[in-house]
Every structure is written in C-alpha cells, then in structure tokens.
Design a protein around this motif. Structure first.
Motif, PDB file in Angstrom:
ATOM      1  N   LYS A  69       0.906  -1.244   0.099  1.00 55.42           N
ATOM      2  CA  LYS A  69       0.155  -0.122  -0.154  1.00 55.42           C
ATOM      3  C   LYS A  69       0.795   1.116   0.083  1.00 55.42           C
ATOM      4  CE  LYS A  69      -3.997   1.848   2.516  1.00 55.42           C
ATOM      5  NZ  LYS A  69      -4.946   1.723   3.598  1.00 55.42           N
ATOM      6  N   MET A  70       0.602   2.030  -0.612  1.00 49.42           N
ATOM      7  CA  MET A  70       1.427   3.406  -0.811  1.00 49.42           C
ATOM      8  C   MET A  70       0.482   4.621  -1.265  1.00 49.42           C
ATOM      9  SD  MET A  70       2.679   2.031  -4.685  1.00 49.42           S
ATOM     10  CE  MET A  70       2.289   0.597  -4.008  1.00 49.42           C
ATOM     11  N   ASN A  71       1.023   5.735  -1.094  1.00 46.53           N
ATOM     12  CA  ASN A  71       0.527   7.130  -1.507  1.00 46.53           C
ATOM     13  C   ASN A  71       1.249   7.592  -2.767  1.00 46.53           C
ATOM     14  OD1 ASN A  71      -1.323   7.024   0.741  1.00 46.53           O
ATOM     15  ND2 ASN A  71       0.202   8.289   1.991  1.00 46.53           N
ATOM     16  N   VAL A  72       0.405   7.994  -3.539  1.00 40.78           N
ATOM     17  CA  VAL A  72       0.951   8.475  -4.770  1.00 40.78           C
ATOM     18  C   VAL A  72       0.251   9.944  -5.279  1.00 40.78           C
ATOM     19  CG1 VAL A  72       1.362   7.793  -7.250  1.00 40.78           C
ATOM     20  CG2 VAL A  72       1.290   6.133  -5.647  1.00 40.78           C
ATOM     21  N   ALA A  73       1.281  10.930  -5.773  1.00 36.85           N
ATOM     22  CA  ALA A  73       0.752  11.999  -6.069  1.00 36.85           C
ATOM     23  C   ALA A  73       0.024  11.824  -7.525  1.00 36.85           C
ATOM     24  CB  ALA A  73       2.002  13.042  -6.178  1.00 36.85           C
ATOM     25  N   LYS A  74      -0.877  12.732  -7.782  1.00 35.78           N
ATOM     26  CA  LYS A  74      -1.711  12.577  -9.135  1.00 35.78           C
ATOM     27  C   LYS A  74      -0.882  12.553 -10.293  1.00 35.78           C
ATOM     28  CE  LYS A  74      -5.669  14.708 -11.429  1.00 35.78           C
ATOM     29  NZ  LYS A  74      -6.628  15.713 -11.406  1.00 35.78           N
ATOM     30  N   GLU A  75       0.323  13.320 -10.222  1.00 33.47           N
ATOM     31  CA  GLU A  75       0.936  13.231 -11.495  1.00 33.47           C
ATOM     32  C   GLU A  75       1.849  12.106 -11.802  1.00 33.47           C
ATOM     33  OE1 GLU A  75       3.155  15.973  -8.190  1.00 33.47           O
ATOM     34  OE2 GLU A  75       1.269  15.480  -8.979  1.00 33.47           O
ATOM     35  N   ASN A  76       2.002  11.284 -10.547  1.00 30.18           N
ATOM     36  CA  ASN A  76       2.919  10.130 -10.710  1.00 30.18           C
ATOM     37  C   ASN A  76       1.934   8.913 -10.771  1.00 30.18           C
ATOM     38  OD1 ASN A  76       5.288  11.526 -10.532  1.00 30.18           O
ATOM     39  ND2 ASN A  76       5.081  11.414  -8.153  1.00 30.18           N
TER      40      ASN A  76
ATOM     41  N   VAL B 125       2.989   4.899 -11.710  1.00 32.04           N
ATOM     42  CA  VAL B 125       3.050   3.910 -10.749  1.00 32.04           C
ATOM     43  C   VAL B 125       1.915   2.653 -10.935  1.00 32.04           C
ATOM     44  CG1 VAL B 125       2.400   3.409  -8.238  1.00 32.04           C
ATOM     45  CG2 VAL B 125       3.780   5.273  -8.847  1.00 32.04           C
ATOM     46  N   GLU B 126       0.905   3.039 -11.533  1.00 31.77           N
ATOM     47  CA  GLU B 126      -0.040   2.057 -12.034  1.00 31.77           C
ATOM     48  C   GLU B 126       0.567   0.975 -12.769  1.00 31.77           C
ATOM     49  OE1 GLU B 126      -4.742   2.792 -11.421  1.00 31.77           O
ATOM     50  OE2 GLU B 126      -3.816   4.727 -12.616  1.00 31.77           O
ATOM     51  N   ALA B 127       1.113   1.487 -13.860  1.00 40.73           N
ATOM     52  CA  ALA B 127       1.551   0.636 -14.970  1.00 40.73           C
ATOM     53  C   ALA B 127       2.760  -0.306 -14.325  1.00 40.73           C
ATOM     54  CB  ALA B 127       2.402   1.634 -16.145  1.00 40.73           C
ATOM     55  N   MET B 128       3.212  -0.100 -13.071  1.00 42.14           N
ATOM     56  CA  MET B 128       4.325  -0.873 -12.811  1.00 42.14           C
ATOM     57  C   MET B 128       3.807  -2.111 -11.831  1.00 42.14           C
ATOM     58  SD  MET B 128       6.930   2.118 -11.411  1.00 42.14           S
ATOM     59  CE  MET B 128       8.174   1.000 -10.607  1.00 42.14           C
ATOM     60  N   LEU B 129       2.462  -1.825 -11.733  1.00 49.24           N
ATOM     61  CA  LEU B 129       1.829  -2.919 -10.658  1.00 49.24           C
ATOM     62  C   LEU B 129       1.160  -4.043 -11.150  1.00 49.24           C
ATOM     63  CD1 LEU B 129       0.459  -0.208  -7.982  1.00 49.24           C
ATOM     64  CD2 LEU B 129       2.477  -1.415  -7.869  1.00 49.24           C
ATOM     65  N   PRO B 130       1.848  -5.132 -10.794  1.00 48.13           N
ATOM     66  CA  PRO B 130       1.190  -6.625 -11.223  1.00 48.13           C
ATOM     67  C   PRO B 130      -0.017  -6.535 -10.156  1.00 48.13           C
ATOM     68  CG  PRO B 130       3.051  -7.084 -10.134  1.00 48.13           C
ATOM     69  CD  PRO B 130       3.254  -5.488 -10.414  1.00 48.13           C
ATOM     70  N   ALA B 131      -1.196  -7.181 -10.393  1.00 44.87           N
ATOM     71  CA  ALA B 131      -2.047  -7.561  -9.516  1.00 44.87           C
ATOM     72  C   ALA B 131      -3.098  -8.888  -9.912  1.00 44.87           C
ATOM     73  CB  ALA B 131      -3.088  -6.437  -9.295  1.00 44.87           C
ATOM     74  N   LEU B 132      -3.761  -9.368  -8.973  1.00 45.99           N
ATOM     75  CA  LEU B 132      -4.588 -10.474  -9.341  1.00 45.99           C
ATOM     76  C   LEU B 132      -5.796  -9.976 -10.127  1.00 45.99           C
ATOM     77  CD1 LEU B 132      -5.328 -11.969  -5.678  1.00 45.99           C
ATOM     78  CD2 LEU B 132      -3.917 -12.924  -7.461  1.00 45.99           C
TER      79      LEU B 132
ATOM     80  N   LEU C 133      10.500  -4.578  -6.543  1.00 42.23           N
ATOM     81  CA  LEU C 133       9.542  -3.514  -6.950  1.00 42.23           C
ATOM     82  C   LEU C 133       9.334  -2.400  -6.127  1.00 42.23           C
ATOM     83  CD1 LEU C 133       6.674  -2.982  -8.793  1.00 42.23           C
ATOM     84  CD2 LEU C 133       5.500  -4.244  -7.156  1.00 42.23           C
ATOM     85  N   ILE C 134       9.571  -2.364  -4.941  1.00 41.51           N
ATOM     86  CA  ILE C 134       9.498  -1.242  -3.996  1.00 41.51           C
ATOM     87  C   ILE C 134      10.452  -0.330  -4.133  1.00 41.51           C
ATOM     88  CG2 ILE C 134       9.884  -0.809  -1.626  1.00 41.51           C
ATOM     89  CD1 ILE C 134       8.272  -3.164  -0.661  1.00 41.51           C
ATOM     90  N   PRO C 135      11.783  -0.493  -4.448  1.00 44.20           N
ATOM     91  CA  PRO C 135      12.844   0.643  -4.766  1.00 44.20           C
ATOM     92  C   PRO C 135      12.262   1.390  -6.187  1.00 44.20           C
ATOM     93  CG  PRO C 135      13.936  -1.213  -4.121  1.00 44.20           C
ATOM     94  CD  PRO C 135      12.523  -1.750  -4.457  1.00 44.20           C
ATOM     95  N   GLN C 136      11.790   0.487  -7.072  1.00 38.80           N
ATOM     96  CA  GLN C 136      11.318   1.028  -8.401  1.00 38.80           C
ATOM     97  C   GLN C 136      10.099   1.981  -8.024  1.00 38.80           C
ATOM     98  OE1 GLN C 136      10.663  -2.463 -10.946  1.00 38.80           O
ATOM     99  NE2 GLN C 136      12.631  -2.992 -10.825  1.00 38.80           N
ATOM    100  N   LEU C 137       9.121   1.625  -7.266  1.00 43.01           N
ATOM    101  CA  LEU C 137       7.956   2.307  -6.891  1.00 43.01           C
ATOM    102  C   LEU C 137       8.434   3.537  -6.213  1.00 43.01           C
ATOM    103  CD1 LEU C 137       5.521  -0.236  -5.535  1.00 43.01           C
ATOM    104  CD2 LEU C 137       5.454   0.886  -7.725  1.00 43.01           C
ATOM    105  N   LYS C 138       9.553   3.497  -5.329  1.00 44.44           N
ATOM    106  CA  LYS C 138       9.941   4.715  -4.535  1.00 44.44           C
ATOM    107  C   LYS C 138      10.614   5.865  -5.558  1.00 44.44           C
ATOM    108  CE  LYS C 138      11.394   7.113  -0.966  1.00 44.44           C
ATOM    109  NZ  LYS C 138      10.694   7.687   0.173  1.00 44.44           N
ATOM    110  N   GLU C 139      11.296   5.185  -6.497  1.00 45.63           N
ATOM    111  CA  GLU C 139      11.697   6.068  -7.664  1.00 45.63           C
ATOM    112  C   GLU C 139      11.098   6.665  -8.376  1.00 45.63           C
ATOM    113  OE1 GLU C 139      14.932   5.682 -11.343  1.00 45.63           O
ATOM    114  OE2 GLU C 139      14.905   4.370  -9.601  1.00 45.63           O
ATOM    115  N   ALA C 140       9.654   5.895  -8.629  1.00 46.45           N
ATOM    116  CA  ALA C 140       8.701   6.627  -9.416  1.00 46.45           C
ATOM    117  C   ALA C 140       7.823   7.692  -8.648  1.00 46.45           C
ATOM    118  CB  ALA C 140       7.782   5.610  -9.997  1.00 46.45           C
TER     119      ALA C 140
END
Length: 296
Positions: free
Chosen positions: A229-236, A240-247, A275-282
């Motif tokens: 779970k994470m918080n993401v600014a609208k512009e990112n 971020v969504e494109a990086m996320l696999p999911a059920l 994935l977590i470091p990549q999400l942080k970078e994004a």
C-alpha cells in the motif's frame, strides 16, 4: 455444535509434515492444540475432532470410514492402492520445508556406471515404497530385486547393501551429501485432502470438507503473495499503476485533498523486493508491505 456430536472426524499428519500442516491450518483459521503423548489434539472448531496419524496411514483410515477426511499424500495413496478408494478433494502443494512438491527419485552411487533405470537390470534396490517402485520398474520392463528399507536408505548404497535406491527428496541435497547421483524421477508427490466416499455424499460433512478446501487452498495461495500500500501524487499515478502487477487491478482511492491517491495491490513475494525501490523512484511514498493469511 456439541463436541460430543461433531460433524467431521479428520486426520492430520504426524511426523515430517506435522509442523507445516499445523502452520497451514493456523493461517486458514484453525488453531490446533497438541498435548504431550496424546494423539487427539484439540481444535478451535466444535464441528471437528482431530486424530494425529502417520500420513502413510491416513488414506487407509479414510477409505475404511474410520475417519471422514484427512490430509494424505499422493505417493502413499498410490503405494497403498487407495487412489480410487477415496475422494481426492484437492492437492495441497507444501512440504516440510517449502511450498514445492517432494520427489521420489532413483539414485545410485556417484561413481557407478549406471545412467538409467535399464542399467539396473537384475540389481538390488532399497526403498520404503516397494509397490510404487515395483510399478515403476515394471513399466520400464526392468527386472530388479526390490527390498524394504527400514531407514537410512541413502546409506544402503554406500554400505554396499544395494545398487540403487528409490528415495524421497525435496532438493536432492541429502542424496548428494551421501555421494549419490539421481538418474531418474519416479514420481512427484504432495499432500492431498481426501474424503471418505460416504462422508462426501453426506451434505453436512461435504459442506465442512469444502470449507476446509476453500480456506486451506487460500492459505497456501497467500504464502507466495504480499500486499503493498502506498500514497501517490496525481502526476505520478499513471506511471506507478503501470508498474503494478495484481490479481485483477490495483485499488486506487483518492485522498482528502484530491491531489494524492492511496494505491493498494497484491504482488508475488519474489518480485516485491525489486518492485519497492522502483516504486519509490517513481514517486510513491509511505510504502507499506504486509503479509496475507488467505487469498480466496
């Protein structure tokens, strides 16, 4: 439900699978309480009574109706000719130390000339699973002398008591440690939830067995997954969504000020560390990872 009149008599494995099975049941919602020198552990479910038995025996008890259901194993059902005598409700792929199937393998001395089963024609084979081994060699039209091993099967080749062994392994480490070499796979095995045929036709018993199936499978499925779970600014957000696999797809919820979003998803444990470091970078912030008990 009165404990004196439970719906289901259930067999849980004693021995190598005991701790792993207890952990699996706990994640599925059933806490097993064992008592020293007691083969009838308690469970936090008034609809069940448990019997602690060897996995080699549970299939026979279920087939005979002594138990309504239990955790047996594919190899022992085959060894005891019980594959058609019980209802095989579902496979539960776990073992003593992992979530892999175990393997029965044919192994020989590392410096022996044998390269395949046919090379062992007329030789001595030690094993705990005589019937299963007889079927294996018969299918290959290889005539061997199979004898029962009461333990320390790997040592039989080292001591010169056998030319080969059929032994169970998860990783092959113990076999290699004894200087042996695997030349073929006899069969793969895993625990299996089995039911007595009459019990399976009883609506109340079947409902309980299917409840066990649903939650045990869900607990096993969760073993290889985590939630993040994470918080993401609208512009990112799109990045971020494109990086996320999911059920299915990530859950995205707007936060109070409308410029930030809470994003939550489920990912495999083998990808989350990258994935977590990549999400942080994004641009993701406040990233939380947590384990799951069940995924249904």
């Amino acid at each position: 439900m009165d404990k004196k009149n439970p719906i289901l008599k259930f067999g849980v494995p004693k021995g190598s699978l005991e701790d792993a099975t207890e952990d699996l049941f706990a994640r599925a919602g059933w806490k097993i309480y064992k008592h020293e020198r007691n083969y009838f552990p308690e469970v936090n479910d008034s609809e069940m009574v448990l019997s602690l038995s060897r996995v080699q025996e549970i299939g026979g008890y279920v087939a005979a109706g002594i138990l309504d259901a239990g955790i047996s194993a594919l190899d022992w059902l085959r060894e005891m000719d019980l594959e058609d005598e019980v209802v095989q409700v579902c496979n539960l792929v776990y073992s003593k130390n992992s979530l892999r199937q175990s393997r029965w393998v044919l192994a020989v001395a590392g410096d022996s000339p044998y390269q395949k089963a046919e090379d062992l024609q007329g030789k001595r084979i030690a094993t705990e699973v005589q019937h299963l081994s007889e079927r294996y060699f018969a299918e290959k039209n290889v005539d061997v002398n199979i004898f029962y091993s009461w333990g320390a099967t790997e040592a039989k080749v080292v001591e010169g008591l056998a030319d080969g062994i059929v032994e169970v392994t998860e990783t092959g480490t113990t076999i290699r440690a004894h200087g042996l070499r695997i030349i073929d796979e006899v069969m793969c095995s895993n625990p299996v939830l089995v039911a007595n045929k009459k019990a399976w036709e009883d609506p109340a018993k079947r409902r309980k067995i299917e409840q066990l199936q649903l939650l045990l499978e869900g607990a096993l499925r969760a073993e290889s997954l985590v939630a993040i779970k994470m918080n993401v600014a609208k512009e990112n957000l799109a990045k971020v969504e494109a990086m996320l696999p999911a059920l299915n797809s990530p859950t995205v919820s707007p936060l109070q000020n409308g410029t930030w979003f809470s994003v939550e998803t489920v990912v495999r444990t083998d990808v989350v560390r990258d994935l977590i470091p990549q999400l942080k970078e994004a641009g993701a912030e406040g990233i939380i990872e947590y384990t799951l008990n069940k995924v249904i």
